[in-house]
Design a protein around this motif. Structure first.
Motif, PDB file in Angstrom:
ATOM      1  N   LEU A 266      14.634  -7.763  18.985  1.00 29.35           N
ATOM      2  CA  LEU A 266      14.805  -9.235  18.801  1.00 29.35           C
ATOM      3  C   LEU A 266      13.507 -10.005  18.556  1.00 29.35           C
ATOM      4  CD1 LEU A 266      17.044 -11.113  18.140  1.00 29.35           C
ATOM      5  CD2 LEU A 266      16.989 -12.217  20.517  1.00 29.35           C
ATOM      6  N   GLY A 267      12.783  -9.818  19.238  1.00 29.24           N
ATOM      7  CA  GLY A 267      11.131 -10.173  18.871  1.00 29.24           C
ATOM      8  C   GLY A 267      10.656 -10.087  17.617  1.00 29.24           C
ATOM      9  N   ARG A 268      10.872  -8.679  17.052  1.00 28.17           N
ATOM     10  CA  ARG A 268      10.677  -8.171  15.608  1.00 28.17           C
ATOM     11  C   ARG A 268      11.336  -9.119  14.696  1.00 28.17           C
ATOM     12  NH1 ARG A 268       9.780  -2.314  13.456  1.00 28.17           N
ATOM     13  NH2 ARG A 268       9.291  -2.552  11.419  1.00 28.17           N
ATOM     14  N   ALA A 269      12.501  -9.204  14.727  1.00 22.49           N
ATOM     15  CA  ALA A 269      13.537 -10.066  13.881  1.00 22.49           C
ATOM     16  C   ALA A 269      12.938 -11.626  13.780  1.00 22.49           C
ATOM     17  CB  ALA A 269      14.886 -10.007  14.524  1.00 22.49           C
ATOM     18  N   LEU A 270      12.438 -12.198  14.918  1.00 27.69           N
ATOM     19  CA  LEU A 270      12.196 -13.582  14.695  1.00 27.69           C
ATOM     20  C   LEU A 270      10.950 -13.622  14.426  1.00 27.69           C
ATOM     21  CD1 LEU A 270      13.296 -14.881  18.505  1.00 27.69           C
ATOM     22  CD2 LEU A 270      14.344 -15.220  16.136  1.00 27.69           C
ATOM     23  N   ARG A 271       9.849 -12.831  14.405  1.00 29.46           N
ATOM     24  CA  ARG A 271       8.807 -12.711  13.736  1.00 29.46           C
ATOM     25  C   ARG A 271       8.792 -12.454  12.219  1.00 29.46           C
ATOM     26  NH1 ARG A 271       7.258  -9.448  18.194  1.00 29.46           N
ATOM     27  NH2 ARG A 271       7.468  -7.777  16.909  1.00 29.46           N
ATOM     28  N   ASN A 276       7.978 -14.869   7.077  1.00 28.14           N
ATOM     29  CA  ASN A 276       8.737 -14.949   5.735  1.00 28.14           C
ATOM     30  C   ASN A 276       8.453 -16.630   5.377  1.00 28.14           C
ATOM     31  OD1 ASN A 276      10.711 -14.303   3.474  1.00 28.14           O
ATOM     32  ND2 ASN A 276      11.761 -16.098   4.665  1.00 28.14           N
ATOM     33  N   ALA A 277       8.920 -17.322   6.528  1.00 21.81           N
ATOM     34  CA  ALA A 277       8.836 -18.825   6.344  1.00 21.81           C
ATOM     35  C   ALA A 277       7.429 -19.313   5.871  1.00 21.81           C
ATOM     36  CB  ALA A 277       9.457 -19.582   7.338  1.00 21.81           C
ATOM     37  N   ILE A 278       6.348 -18.628   6.639  1.00 24.82           N
ATOM     38  CA  ILE A 278       5.010 -19.050   6.341  1.00 24.82           C
ATOM     39  C   ILE A 278       4.364 -18.634   5.073  1.00 24.82           C
ATOM     40  CG2 ILE A 278       2.490 -18.803   7.011  1.00 24.82           C
ATOM     41  CD1 ILE A 278       3.696 -18.544  10.107  1.00 24.82           C
ATOM     42  N   ARG A 279       4.878 -17.514   4.533  1.00 26.77           N
ATOM     43  CA  ARG A 279       4.261 -17.029   3.372  1.00 26.77           C
ATOM     44  C   ARG A 279       4.895 -17.757   2.029  1.00 26.77           C
ATOM     45  NH1 ARG A 279       5.409 -10.469   4.455  1.00 26.77           N
ATOM     46  NH2 ARG A 279       2.966  -9.998   5.232  1.00 26.77           N
ATOM     47  N   HIS A 280       6.160 -18.221   2.380  1.00 26.13           N
ATOM     48  CA  HIS A 280       6.942 -19.192   1.274  1.00 26.13           C
ATOM     49  C   HIS A 280       6.480 -20.664   1.491  1.00 26.13           C
ATOM     50  CE1 HIS A 280       9.718 -15.638   0.839  1.00 26.13           C
ATOM     51  NE2 HIS A 280       8.550 -15.530   0.283  1.00 26.13           N
ATOM     52  N   THR A 281       5.760 -20.957   2.410  1.00 28.08           N
ATOM     53  CA  THR A 281       5.395 -22.398   2.480  1.00 28.08           C
ATOM     54  C   THR A 281       3.842 -22.802   2.215  1.00 28.08           C
ATOM     55  OG1 THR A 281       6.805 -22.607   4.716  1.00 28.08           O
ATOM     56  CG2 THR A 281       5.154 -24.221   4.457  1.00 28.08           C
ATOM     57  N   PRO A 282       3.817 -23.868   1.343  1.00 26.68           N
ATOM     58  CA  PRO A 282       2.670 -23.863   0.791  1.00 26.68           C
ATOM     59  C   PRO A 282       1.611 -24.692   1.769  1.00 26.68           C
ATOM     60  CG  PRO A 282       4.046 -25.801   0.235  1.00 26.68           C
ATOM     61  CD  PRO A 282       4.945 -24.697   0.666  1.00 26.68           C
ATOM     62  N   SER A 283       0.430 -24.492   1.375  1.00 24.20           N
ATOM     63  CA  SER A 283      -0.557 -25.185   2.391  1.00 24.20           C
ATOM     64  C   SER A 283      -0.370 -26.605   2.620  1.00 24.20           C
ATOM     65  CB  SER A 283      -2.141 -24.802   1.816  1.00 24.20           C
ATOM     66  OG  SER A 283      -2.490 -23.544   1.759  1.00 24.20           O
ATOM     67  N   ASP A 284      -0.805 -26.990   3.814  1.00 26.46           N
ATOM     68  CA  ASP A 284      -0.470 -28.367   4.612  1.00 26.46           C
ATOM     69  C   ASP A 284       0.728 -28.491   4.889  1.00 26.46           C
ATOM     70  OD1 ASP A 284      -2.891 -28.968   4.460  1.00 26.46           O
ATOM     71  OD2 ASP A 284      -3.099 -29.778   2.346  1.00 26.46           O
ATOM     72  N   GLY A 285       1.853 -27.477   4.654  1.00 29.94           N
ATOM     73  CA  GLY A 285       3.252 -27.469   4.870  1.00 29.94           C
ATOM     74  C   GLY A 285       3.373 -27.166   6.393  1.00 29.94           C
ATOM     75  N   ALA A 286       4.624 -27.208   6.884  1.00 31.16           N
ATOM     76  CA  ALA A 286       5.209 -26.967   8.253  1.00 31.16           C
ATOM     77  C   ALA A 286       6.284 -26.061   8.494  1.00 31.16           C
ATOM     78  CB  ALA A 286       5.285 -28.294   8.931  1.00 31.16           C
ATOM     79  N   LEU A 336      11.501  -6.144   2.995  1.00 36.61           N
ATOM     80  CA  LEU A 336      12.334  -5.501   3.930  1.00 36.61           C
ATOM     81  C   LEU A 336      12.577  -6.285   5.084  1.00 36.61           C
ATOM     82  CD1 LEU A 336      11.198  -1.809   3.643  1.00 36.61           C
ATOM     83  CD2 LEU A 336      13.086  -2.905   2.353  1.00 36.61           C
ATOM     84  N   GLY A 337      11.625  -7.417   5.297  1.00 33.37           N
ATOM     85  CA  GLY A 337      11.662  -8.455   6.519  1.00 33.37           C
ATOM     86  C   GLY A 337      13.002  -8.842   6.836  1.00 33.37           C
ATOM     87  N   LEU A 338      13.722  -9.502   6.040  1.00 34.66           N
ATOM     88  CA  LEU A 338      14.919 -10.297   5.989  1.00 34.66           C
ATOM     89  C   LEU A 338      16.207  -9.337   6.681  1.00 34.66           C
ATOM     90  CD1 LEU A 338      14.624 -13.208   3.721  1.00 34.66           C
ATOM     91  CD2 LEU A 338      14.140 -13.175   6.211  1.00 34.66           C
ATOM     92  N   ALA A 339      16.228  -8.144   5.755  1.00 37.03           N
ATOM     93  CA  ALA A 339      17.257  -7.177   6.030  1.00 37.03           C
ATOM     94  C   ALA A 339      17.087  -6.420   7.216  1.00 37.03           C
ATOM     95  CB  ALA A 339      17.084  -6.089   4.752  1.00 37.03           C
ATOM     96  N   ILE A 340      15.683  -6.141   7.616  1.00 42.64           N
ATOM     97  CA  ILE A 340      15.751  -5.914   8.999  1.00 42.64           C
ATOM     98  C   ILE A 340      16.002  -6.921  10.190  1.00 42.64           C
ATOM     99  CG2 ILE A 340      13.701  -5.183  10.883  1.00 42.64           C
ATOM    100  CD1 ILE A 340      12.380  -3.865   8.544  1.00 42.64           C
ATOM    101  N   ALA A 341      15.843  -8.262  10.053  1.00 34.74           N
ATOM    102  CA  ALA A 341      16.181  -9.308  10.796  1.00 34.74           C
ATOM    103  C   ALA A 341      17.612  -9.136  10.998  1.00 34.74           C
ATOM    104  CB  ALA A 341      15.484 -10.413  10.248  1.00 34.74           C
ATOM    105  N   ARG A 342      18.422  -9.197   9.797  1.00 33.07           N
ATOM    106  CA  ARG A 342      19.701  -9.159   9.724  1.00 33.07           C
ATOM    107  C   ARG A 342      20.636  -7.945  10.643  1.00 33.07           C
ATOM    108  NH1 ARG A 342      23.552  -9.000   4.228  1.00 33.07           N
ATOM    109  NH2 ARG A 342      22.126  -6.914   4.388  1.00 33.07           N
ATOM    110  N   GLY A 343      19.983  -6.837  10.261  1.00 31.73           N
ATOM    111  CA  GLY A 343      20.297  -5.716  11.088  1.00 31.73           C
ATOM    112  C   GLY A 343      20.279  -5.972  12.484  1.00 31.73           C
ATOM    113  N   ILE A 344      19.095  -6.141  12.866  1.00 33.08           N
ATOM    114  CA  ILE A 344      18.799  -6.345  14.293  1.00 33.08           C
ATOM    115  C   ILE A 344      19.564  -7.427  14.888  1.00 33.08           C
ATOM    116  CG2 ILE A 344      17.003  -7.278  16.269  1.00 33.08           C
ATOM    117  CD1 ILE A 344      15.084  -5.883  14.404  1.00 33.08           C
ATOM    118  N   VAL A 345      19.836  -8.590  14.463  1.00 34.69           N
ATOM    119  CA  VAL A 345      20.758  -9.634  14.884  1.00 34.69           C
ATOM    120  C   VAL A 345      22.092  -9.094  14.872  1.00 34.69           C
ATOM    121  CG1 VAL A 345      21.435 -11.978  14.604  1.00 34.69           C
ATOM    122  CG2 VAL A 345      19.208 -11.500  14.199  1.00 34.69           C
ATOM    123  N   GLU A 346      22.584  -8.476  13.944  1.00 33.34           N
ATOM    124  CA  GLU A 346      23.925  -7.813  14.116  1.00 33.34           C
ATOM    125  C   GLU A 346      24.389  -6.870  14.943  1.00 33.34           C
ATOM    126  OE1 GLU A 346      24.830  -6.847  10.040  1.00 33.34           O
ATOM    127  OE2 GLU A 346      25.206  -8.869   9.395  1.00 33.34           O
TER     128      GLU A 346
END
Length: 369
Positions: A266-271, A276-286, A336-346
């Motif tokens: 589950l820690g891997r899924a959350l990471r 994924n959120a950090i990569r898609h958030t521009p600088s100075d974003g949160a 693959l990150g989000l697909a792995i997260a979904r698999g772990i959560v399910e």
């Protein structure tokens, strides 16, 4: 009035005659067990008539009836028997016709319940067949979607492997041929090679994890873990990436009740969600990670400032190798990150979803406590 002892003898001989006819009928039915229901119903009707006639014959001889009375009784019984056989034949023909209608519906390209009135048993069978066809159609659609995602995954992974491998080859050849001689450039090449190797290792690990999830081989070692600890570890694991990109990263757990989960998986899924959120958030974003326990379930949300996901892409966000717009995923890995997260959560009997909100989107993980 017939004496009781004589009545017992009458019942005995009549039952004996009926049993003899029944034995013959059962043998005939066994021999005809592969024939149609209509044929078997004719045998049943004939056995009923013959059993009745044989019983009457036995009784008439025991009671010493005259020929006239015996003929009258046999005529009446025979007439009733013929009517019964006719009804059996008609019932058999109806069952055969209903069965043929159902078979024709099954042989069609797409099963549709027959509009004709069917007997209750065949009508129930028709409903079950319709449900089975619906399940098969849904399974076929899932299989086609999975095959398409696999082809897409092979294409993406091939592309992502080719780029770092080409760079590694070029740097290795340069070092081997001593094209690069100065110490500073050599150290830079060595550092770059290590970075690319780590990136390839992460991709291979992701592929292995995804293959375990799809094969149903993911084994969970559940234990009681504090929700606050899981969120804190996810924040700590992505803090360096957030700092390098200039993204503000915050974590908050409103209630730290423990949950029964595999902390590592589950820690891997959350990471994966946080990275994924950090990569898609521009600088100075949160990027904000919040956790709480409410209504008997644990909820962890990851909110970013990516600008939102196109509505048409929302249902595919967790598909294997899906990346959406190319502009949003520079250096975003193999998808693959989000697909792995979904698999772990399910695998934890939980649910994961995404929705656009505010300046970006919000991923929410819901797990039973």
């Amino acid at each position: 009035m017939i004496p009781f002892e004589d009545l017992l003898w009458v019942v005995f001989y009549a039952a004996l005659a009926a049993f003899a006819v029944a034995a013959v009928a059962l043998a005939v039915l066994h021999a005809l067990r592969g024939r149609s229901v209509g044929t078997q119903l004719v045998v049943v009707g004939a056995a009923t008539v013959l059993a009745t006639i044989s019983g009457i014959l036995v009784i008439s001889f025991l009671m010493l009836l005259n020929d006239h009375d015996r003929s009258v009784v046999l005529a009446v019984v025979t007439s009733a028997g013929l009517v019964a056989m006719a009804v059996s034949v008609l019932l058999g023909r109806r069952l055969v016709a209903a069965n043929r209608t159902l078979v024709e519906a099954v042989r069609a390209d797409r099963f549709r319940p027959p509009s004709a009135h069917l007997p209750a048993e065949l009508a129930e069978l028709s409903r079950e067949l319709e449900a089975a066809y619906d399940r098969l159609a849904a399974a076929h659609e899932r299989e086609q979607a999975l095959e398409a995602s696999r082809r897409e995954l092979v294409a993406w992974v091939s592309h992502d492997l080719r780029t770092p491998l080409a760079g590694l080859r070029a740097m290795a050849e340069a070092l081997e041929d001593e094209v690069v001689a100065d110490e500073e450039t050599t150290r830079r090449y060595h550092a770059r090679i290590r970075v690319e190797v780590e990136r390839l290792t992460e991709m291979v690990d992701d592929l292995f994890e995804l293959s375990r999830i799809h094969a149903g081989a993911l084994r969970l070692s559940r234990e009681r873990v504090g929700l606050a600890d899981l969120v804190a570890e996810a924040v700590a694991g992505a803090e360096a990436l957030a700092r390098a990109k200039g993204v503000r990263l915050r974590g908050d757990v409103r209630e730290g009740l423990p949950v029964q989960v595999d902390a590592g998986e589950l820690g891997r899924a959350l990471r994966n969600l946080v990275v994924n959120a950090i990569r898609h958030t521009p600088s100075d974003g949160a990027v904000e990670i919040t956790g709480e326990v409410r209504g008997g379930e644990a909820r962890v949300t990851v909110a970013d400032a990516c600008g939102g996901i196109p509505e048409g892409d929302l249902p595919r966000v967790f598909d294997v190798a899906f990346r959406g717009e190319a502009a949003r995923t520079p250096g975003g890995g193999a998808g693959l990150g989000l697909a792995i997260a979904r698999g772990i959560v399910e695998a934890h009997a939980g649910e994961i979803g995404v929705a656009n909100t505010g300046p970006g989107c919000r991923f929410e993980v819901r797990l039973p406590c």
